[in-house]
Motif scaffolding. Structure first.
Motif, PDB file in Angstrom:
ATOM      1  N   UNK A 351      34.922  32.185  43.697  1.00 63.83           N
ATOM      2  CA  UNK A 351      35.623  32.683  44.868  1.00 63.83           C
ATOM      3  C   UNK A 351      36.341  33.962  44.475  1.00 63.83           C
ATOM      4  N   UNK A 352      36.020  35.047  45.148  1.00 63.52           N
ATOM      5  CA  UNK A 352      36.678  36.331  44.899  1.00 63.52           C
ATOM      6  C   UNK A 352      37.970  36.381  45.713  1.00 63.52           C
ATOM      7  N   UNK A 353      39.073  36.657  45.040  1.00 62.76           N
ATOM      8  CA  UNK A 353      40.388  36.663  45.672  1.00 62.76           C
ATOM      9  C   UNK A 353      40.982  38.063  45.625  1.00 62.76           C
ATOM     10  N   UNK A 354      41.903  38.286  46.531  1.00 60.86           N
ATOM     11  CA  UNK A 354      42.676  39.528  46.508  1.00 60.86           C
ATOM     12  C   UNK A 354      43.951  39.270  45.721  1.00 60.86           C
ATOM     13  N   UNK A 355      44.071  39.915  44.576  1.00 59.43           N
ATOM     14  CA  UNK A 355      45.162  39.666  43.637  1.00 59.43           C
ATOM     15  C   UNK A 355      46.213  40.748  43.824  1.00 59.43           C
ATOM     16  N   UNK A 356      47.442  40.316  44.024  1.00 56.23           N
ATOM     17  CA  UNK A 356      48.553  41.257  44.133  1.00 56.23           C
ATOM     18  C   UNK A 356      49.105  41.519  42.735  1.00 56.23           C
ATOM     19  N   UNK A 405      37.135  42.914  36.382  1.00 61.34           N
ATOM     20  CA  UNK A 405      36.064  42.413  35.522  1.00 61.34           C
ATOM     21  C   UNK A 405      35.735  40.959  35.833  1.00 61.34           C
ATOM     22  N   UNK A 406      36.719  40.213  36.299  1.00 60.86           N
ATOM     23  CA  UNK A 406      36.496  38.821  36.670  1.00 60.86           C
ATOM     24  C   UNK A 406      36.030  38.669  38.111  1.00 60.86           C
ATOM     25  N   UNK A 407      35.791  39.774  38.798  1.00 64.94           N
ATOM     26  CA  UNK A 407      35.217  39.714  40.136  1.00 64.94           C
ATOM     27  C   UNK A 407      36.208  39.620  41.264  1.00 64.94           C
TER      28      UNK A 407
END
Length: 937
Positions: A351-356, A405-407
């Protein structure tokens, strides 16, 4: 298990014939030879070679042979050897074919054996044995028999042990089968009882129709036919002698027909059972006899046996235990895990997440936000050559590279984002309404700024100022003659209050420059002009004190031209008004000029929004707590709003106007005192209203953290490390004067700090350990005692506890109400830290003519004073070949035999030096005086 291997080989034996003493070659009895593998406990086994001798089948005329002897033959061979009777086998050992090991090949040659009947005579004739060979053969036969007996004994013992083990295993199997049968019987009994109770319940509540009830009754009546007489049938587990629960069957009573089935009940309390039967409802059966529905009793649980020992499983406990050990749940789970570990595990979709990502983040927090394992993040960093731990902090760029790099996608944020939307939100033109102008009074000290404002407000603020000068910034609101409101901000004119003037220029709309007609343009006047230009606000010149005899307004106009300020009377665009605060001349013209300038500016604001403003001044009141003078610039401030000002926040408890009256709201351009802050904010901080306390805490925490970091950076820049401090002290010799400053308002403290920092030089400087608004408390005294600092109180006093602590510690608290005196005293004290200057004054020179040795005195130089004078006790230098070889003091000075104090030029004298004797003729002596001069800043 026994495995037998028969190679099928034939053995040939040699026997002694019966005819005339000759030896013939005969065949032995048929023998079957094989290998038997014996299995023992614990997985052991043994292979044994065995032979089975078959009996001869006798023909019609044959005689049976004598039984073979099992015991060894006597030592001397011959036909007279008697065979021993075989030992009887134990009674508990099963009869098996005789077993013996393979004898020697010459075992049948020990003695003559009668030839079997029916055998044909003839064969090969062998040679007779010698005596030596016979003895050797006899010894070998005896050894073979001994070994055979020993092996037979071992085999019998092994047979006995095997029989005992089989018997024990049989008993265990029977016990296990019995337990299994009992368990099955108990389950059957419980199921039968459950079924009967369900039938009785259905009958009792009328859930079955009469046809079904009759069928059930007939089936119950027919059931006891197969049961034994005397009661209901019981399962095998409940009969006497069984290991299950024992139950009893009571005799049939009048209420229970003899043919009706009864369920076995425990015999724990028969009286209670009878009483329960009497309370049951009576039902008439087909024969008229009273019948009650049989209530099934609860199945009795088997009596608890001894607790099973769950000790450690060893070989001994496994062999000796009677109970049957089963596989544990943990063992079964481990087996399942091992079996499932080899299977193919389906990979879940990533699952690709939006990281703050903030400016700095720890590896643990970054992994949590990405929902990744922290070890994976550390592995990526190690591949890049960075050896980190899970608690290490990385910057935003590195965190962004790792997340991508982790997507995952990255959204960069900064800590300052918590202040987004706090200030400067744009308003639409429809929401804007006119507001009063904000006017700042600026100028040089003692030019009549506060007097002019008092004349406009019909107040007397000057009388309350110490020293006749304004040391605080004030905000007031008045009504102009044209009917509009005007907000005035009064600033001090002293050079120390530059920051106050700058703050006043930032929040103002119009600057009124007050210049005394008898004094002209002064340094603070020039500074006020520069502040107005930096703030890009219009300027109005008020020429004050025109009523004095020596007033020269034209001089003021001319001097202002040097600073590019051109008034209207000289053809410029700057308004000017000649006023007199003392005579109250032209005050209405000044107000009209201010109103006209405000109309030109067209000042507007939106009152229907959350308030924004600026802290003009802040102080710590003993009765009211932190108090901040706030100028509201946009929106409306209400009582109960949650406000943030700098690093402090609070809920508005009260709003007080410039006349001391409480108000409930303050609109744009309205100065009020705000009560309710948790601590004293700093002058110049911007104030904003937030929606809740959580947002306020978040903003203030960020600002406090920024404030601490700046203070730490400034301290590190000033002080440096300990090594840097030591090296700096050795090279420059710079000294510090530690101070603790407490003032009535934060603006005054700021001005004092600014003035004291300007006093510093390369050798000495003032170091402010602590400063703040409010009175001197006990913690300030403790800090001063620890740091060895002086305490300066400006317009405040120390409480009783602080005074007592200062007396015990010997710390002086200096109190001031005029900033001049404070700066002068600190300047003098800092000057005392400066190293004094040694100033030399040349007195005269002398030349050594001869050296004399005097007892008890040493060497004395006979000298001639060439110029000046020589005084006893002054400093001297001994010069030889234009090189100074000694500096010291003159110990004795004699003229002939008399000791004198002064020797004039052209006279001869005797001199001796302190602690020095190496004087020679021709040396030159310089005499001088050293004066110590104390330095000042």
């Amino acid at each position: 298990m026994t495995d037998t291997k028969n190679p099928g080989e034939k053995t040939v034996g040699v026997g002694q014939g019966t005819g005339q003493g000759g030896k013939t070659l005969t065949l032995k009895r048929p023998v079957e030879q094989g290998v038997v593998r014996q299995s023992f406990s614990h997985g052991r086994s043994k292979s044994v070679v065995v032979e089975k001798v078959k009996r001869r089948v006798l023909g019609p005329g044959d005689k049976p042979e004598a039984p073979q002897a099992a015991s060894p033959a006597p030592s001397s061979p011959g036909p007279s050897a008697q065979p021993q009777a075989p030992r009887p086998a134990p009674s508990n050992v099963q009869t098996r074919p005789p077993l013996r090991t393979q004898p020697s090949p010459n075992a049948n040659l020990s003695g003559p054996r009668p030839a079997p009947q029916g055998s044909r005579p003839g064969g090969v004739v062998l040679r007779s044995l010698t005596e030596e060979e016979a003895r050797a053969r006899t010894a070998a036969l005896q050894d073979a028999r001994l070994r055979e007996v020993e092996e037979r004994r071992r085999a019998e013992e092994e047979a006995v042990r095997r029989a005992e083990r089989e018997a024990r295993e049989k008993i265990e199997r029977e016990a296990a089968e019995a337990r299994k049968r009992e368990e099955e019987a108990r389950r059957a009994f419980e199921e039968e009882a459950k079924r009967k109770s369900e039938q009785e319940a259905r009958k009792r509540f009328g859930e079955e129709n009469p046809g079904h009830a009759g069928a059930a009754a007939s089936s119950q009546g027919a059931a006891p036919a197969s049961a034994p007489r005397g009661g209901a049938s019981a399962p095998a587990a409940s009969r006497p002698g069984s290991s299950g629960p024992r139950t009893t069957t009571p005799a049939p009573t009048a209420a229970t027909p003899a043919g009706a089935p009864r369920v076995a009940t425990p015999r724990s309390n028969p009286a209670m059972d009878a009483e329960e039967d009497d309370r049951r409802p009576v039902r008439r059966g087909p024969g008229g006899a009273p019948a009650r529905p049989a209530v099934p009793a609860k199945p009795t649980r088997p009596a608890a046996g001894p607790e099973k020992s769950r000790g450690r499983l060893t070989v001994v406990t496994a062999q000796s235990g009677d109970d049957e050990r089963q596989r544990s749940v943990a063992s079964f789970r481990r087996r399942t895990q091992r079996m499932s570990g080899h299977r193919h595990v389906e990979t879940k979709e990533k699952i690709a997440r939006e990281v703050t990502v903030p400016e700095t983040i720890s590896i643990q927090e970054l992994a949590n936000r990405m929902a990744e394992r922290a070890v994976d993040v550390i592995r990526l960093l190690m591949k890049q050559g960075q050896m980190v731990k899970i608690t290490d902090v990385i910057d935003a760029d590195t965190a962004q590279l790792l997340a991508e790099e982790l997507g995952h996608t990255v959204r960069r944020v900064a800590e300052s984002d918590v202040e987004e939307g706090l200030f400067d939100t744009a308003d639409t033109d429809e929401e804007l309404v006119s507001r009063p102008p904000v006017v700042t009074i600026m100028g040089h000290v003692d030019h009549g700024k506060t007097s002019l404002l008092d004349a406009i407000r019909k107040a007397n603020v000057v009388s309350g100022e110490a020293g006749g000068i304004t040391q605080h910034i004030g905000a007031y609101q008045v009504t102009s003659p044209l009917g509009g409101k005007i907000t005035f901000i009064d600033t001090p004119g002293h050079a120390a209050f530059t920051a106050m003037r700058a703050r006043g220029a930032k929040v103002t709309d119009i600057v009124v420059l007050v210049v005394a007609a008898d004094d002209g343009v002064m340094p603070q006047t020039i500074e006020a002009i520069n502040h107005a230009r930096a703030a890009k606000v219009p300027l109005i010149v008020a020429i004050n004190k025109v009523d004095k005899p020596d007033a020269k307004p034209e001089r003021v106009r001319t001097e202002l031209l040097q600073y590019e300020v051109q008034v209207e009377s000289l053809g410029g665009d700057t308004l000017e008004v000649e006023v007199s605060a003392k005579a109250q001349t032209n005050l209405d013209k000044l107000l009209e000029a201010i109103t006209l300038q405000a109309e030109v500016l067209d000042l507007k604001a939106n009152p229907n929004r959350v308030a924004e403003g600026t802290v003009i001044e802040a102080k710590l009141d003993r009765g009211r707590g932190p108090v901040a003078t706030v100028l509201v610039q946009r929106g409306t401030l209400h009582v109960g709003d949650i406000v943030v000002a700098g690093a402090e926040f609070g809920r508005v408890r009260a709003l007080i106007d410039d006349k001391g009256a409480n108000v409930t709201a303050a609109g744009p351009s309205f100065p009020v005192e705000v009560l309710g802050f948790n601590s004293t904010p700093e002058a110049g901080d911007r104030l904003a209203v937030v929606e809740n306390e959580a947002r306020a805490r978040e903003i203030t925490d960020y600002r406090q953290r920024q404030k601490r970091e700046k203070a730490a950076a400034r301290s590190a820049t000033i002080r440096g490390s300990l090594e840097q401090m030591m090296s700096q002290a050795k090279t420059t010799g710079r000294k510090e004067f530690p101070l603790i400053i407490k003032g009535d308002v934060s603006g005054s403290v700021e001005a004092i700090i600014s003035s004291l920092e300007k006093l510093g030089t390369d050798e000495v400087q003032a170091r402010i350990i602590h400063s703040g608004a409010g009175g001197v408390n006990e913690s300030d005294v403790t800090l001063a005692e620890t740091a060895g600092a002086a305490i300066i109180a400006f317009n405040v006093r120390a409480n009783k506890e602080a005074r007592d602590a200062a007396e015990r510690a010997g710390i002086e608290i200096r109190q001031y109400n005029i900033i001049y005196d404070l700066v002068d005293d600190v300047k003098a004290a800092m000057g005392g830290l400066l190293a004094p200057i040694n100033r030399e004054t040349m007195l005269g020179n002398a030349v050594i003519k001869e050296i004399f040795a005097v007892s008890k005195v040493g060497k004395v130089a006979g000298c001639l004073v060439t110029d000046g004078v020589v005084e006893r006790g002054q400093h001297v230098r001994l010069i030889r070949d234009n090189v100074v070889i000694h500096e010291g003091k003159l110990s004795t000075l004699n003229r002939f035999k008399d000791a004198v104090n002064v020797v004039q030029s052209g006279q001869e004298c005797g001199m001796s030096f302190e602690n020095y004797q190496d004087m020679r003729a021709g040396d030159t002596i310089e005499c001088y005086r050293v004066e110590v001069v104390q330095r000042t800043l």
